[in-house]
Design a protein around this motif. Structure first.
Motif, PDB file in Angstrom:
ATOM      1  N   UNK A  37      41.909  41.471  46.494  1.00 24.35           N
ATOM      2  CA  UNK A  37      42.278  42.843  46.138  1.00 24.35           C
ATOM      3  C   UNK A  37      43.652  42.874  45.482  1.00 24.35           C
ATOM      4  N   UNK A  38      44.578  42.180  46.082  1.00 28.11           N
ATOM      5  CA  UNK A  38      45.944  42.137  45.538  1.00 28.11           C
ATOM      6  C   UNK A  38      45.961  41.498  44.159  1.00 28.11           C
ATOM      7  N   UNK A  39      45.187  40.442  43.997  1.00 30.80           N
ATOM      8  CA  UNK A  39      45.119  39.752  42.708  1.00 30.80           C
ATOM      9  C   UNK A  39      44.585  40.676  41.626  1.00 30.80           C
ATOM     10  N   UNK A  40      43.558  41.460  41.941  1.00 27.27           N
ATOM     11  CA  UNK A  40      42.986  42.382  40.959  1.00 27.27           C
ATOM     12  C   UNK A  40      43.958  43.497  40.596  1.00 27.27           C
ATOM     13  N   UNK A  41      44.641  44.044  41.595  1.00 25.91           N
ATOM     14  CA  UNK A  41      45.626  45.095  41.315  1.00 25.91           C
ATOM     15  C   UNK A  41      46.768  44.547  40.469  1.00 25.91           C
ATOM     16  N   UNK A  42      47.193  43.331  40.765  1.00 21.09           N
ATOM     17  CA  UNK A  42      48.234  42.688  39.955  1.00 21.09           C
ATOM     18  C   UNK A  42      47.780  42.559  38.507  1.00 21.09           C
ATOM     19  N   UNK A  43      46.521  42.150  38.322  1.00 23.34           N
ATOM     20  CA  UNK A  43      45.991  41.968  36.967  1.00 23.34           C
ATOM     21  C   UNK A  43      45.967  43.280  36.205  1.00 23.34           C
ATOM     22  N   UNK A  44      45.586  44.373  36.893  1.00 25.07           N
ATOM     23  CA  UNK A  44      45.561  45.682  36.241  1.00 25.07           C
ATOM     24  C   UNK A  44      46.958  46.087  35.799  1.00 25.07           C
ATOM     25  N   UNK A  45      47.917  45.932  36.690  1.00 22.45           N
ATOM     26  CA  UNK A  45      49.304  46.286  36.363  1.00 22.45           C
ATOM     27  C   UNK A  45      49.814  45.448  35.195  1.00 22.45           C
ATOM     28  N   UNK A  46      49.516  44.169  35.217  1.00 21.73           N
ATOM     29  CA  UNK A  46      49.988  43.281  34.152  1.00 21.73           C
ATOM     30  C   UNK A  46      49.348  43.622  32.811  1.00 21.73           C
ATOM     31  N   UNK A  47      48.068  44.007  32.819  1.00 22.10           N
ATOM     32  CA  UNK A  47      47.398  44.389  31.578  1.00 22.10           C
ATOM     33  C   UNK A  47      48.025  45.649  30.984  1.00 22.10           C
ATOM     34  N   UNK A  48      48.323  46.613  31.845  1.00 25.87           N
ATOM     35  CA  UNK A  48      48.952  47.845  31.366  1.00 25.87           C
ATOM     36  C   UNK A  48      50.322  47.543  30.782  1.00 25.87           C
ATOM     37  N   UNK A  49      51.091  46.729  31.477  1.00 20.46           N
ATOM     38  CA  UNK A  49      52.442  46.407  31.006  1.00 20.46           C
ATOM     39  C   UNK A  49      52.419  45.599  29.708  1.00 20.46           C
ATOM     40  N   UNK A  50      51.435  44.732  29.577  1.00 26.52           N
ATOM     41  CA  UNK A  50      51.356  43.913  28.368  1.00 26.52           C
ATOM     42  C   UNK A  50      51.048  44.769  27.147  1.00 26.52           C
ATOM     43  N   UNK A  51      50.110  45.707  27.288  1.00 26.15           N
ATOM     44  CA  UNK A  51      49.719  46.524  26.146  1.00 26.15           C
ATOM     45  C   UNK A  51      50.703  47.657  25.887  1.00 26.15           C
ATOM     46  N   UNK A  52      51.235  48.254  26.974  1.00 23.10           N
ATOM     47  CA  UNK A  52      52.170  49.374  26.831  1.00 23.10           C
ATOM     48  C   UNK A  52      53.422  49.084  27.657  1.00 23.10           C
TER      49      UNK A  52
END
Length: 224
Positions: A128-143
């Motif tokens: 769960x933590x890994x998936x939430x981290x991935x979501x946050x990182x994707x948002x930060x990378x694009x925006x």
């Protein structure tokens, strides 16, 4: 088991149920459903990304807390458009797969509310933590300039005390790691209060969503 734990437990048992089709006609103040927004150059966008809580299970879209946030913004004369990207039954894994689609339009604030359905399935807290981290990182990378607000969740101890405690730590740990604001428990003041939940005893009523909106606003307002 106290009343709060019982109702939180019931929430997890129902959180994957299909969402009742919401009314197609909503007041002007209602948040926009993801995919239907048209970008106004004068408005900044707040995207609410979550499960049945964000989606406003069995409620009109205008009664869910993202729409109530829109009403607050409008009343204060703040030029923001809220977009409701809630999907009933969403897990962190499916959210991680879906987030790239909802990011096709630029956004200024991203409110992340996921994890409850992971708890239902007993998914490892590491996953769960890994998936939430991935979501946050994707948002930060694009925006890179997008501000992120994380909504915390708790689960009852029926999965084991060790699991529930490990689950609860996910959110403050992520908030600290990424230096983002945290809503400690989105359902604070609503879970365990029968009159603030639907007949299923789980999902918030319109009055319950008003409290959720206050919980969100307390952490959202400082970053607007």
């Amino acid at each position: 088991m106290n009343r709060s734990v019982i109702l939180i437990s019931m929430f997890f048992l129902w959180s994957c149920h299909p969402e009742k089709k919401q009314e197609s006609s909503t007041p002007k103040s209602a948040s926009t459903k993801v995919g239907s927004e048209t970008k106004d150059a004068n408005k900044k966008t707040i995207l609410f990304f979550g499960n049945s809580i964000t989606a406003g299970y069995q409620l009109d879209l205008s009664e869910a807390f993202p729409a109530l946030i829109q009403e607050r913004l409008d009343s204060l004369g703040l030029d923001y458009l809220t977009v409701n990207a809630g999907l009933s039954g969403e897990t962190t894994a499916s959210g991680n797969s879906r987030v790239e689609w909802v990011m096709k339009n630029a956004m200024d604030i991203f409110v992340l509310e996921l994890g409850a359905n992971d708890g239902l399935r007993g998914i490892s807290t590491e996953e769960t933590k890994k998936n939430l981290e991935a979501i946050i990182e994707k948002v930060r990378k694009k925006y890179p300039d997008c501000k992120i607000l994380l909504a915390g969740m708790m689960i009852p101890p029926n999965m084991g005390q060790e699991y529930s405690e490990s689950f609860q730590k996910i959110y403050p740990d992520l908030a600290k790691k990424f230096n983002i604001p945290l809503i400690p428990f989105l359902l604070e003041g609503v879970a365990g209060v029968p009159e603030l939940n639907l007949e299923d005893g789980i999902h918030p009523t319109p009055e319950g969503h008003q409290i959720l909106a206050e919980n969100v606003w307390s952490q959202l307002a400082p970053i607007l």
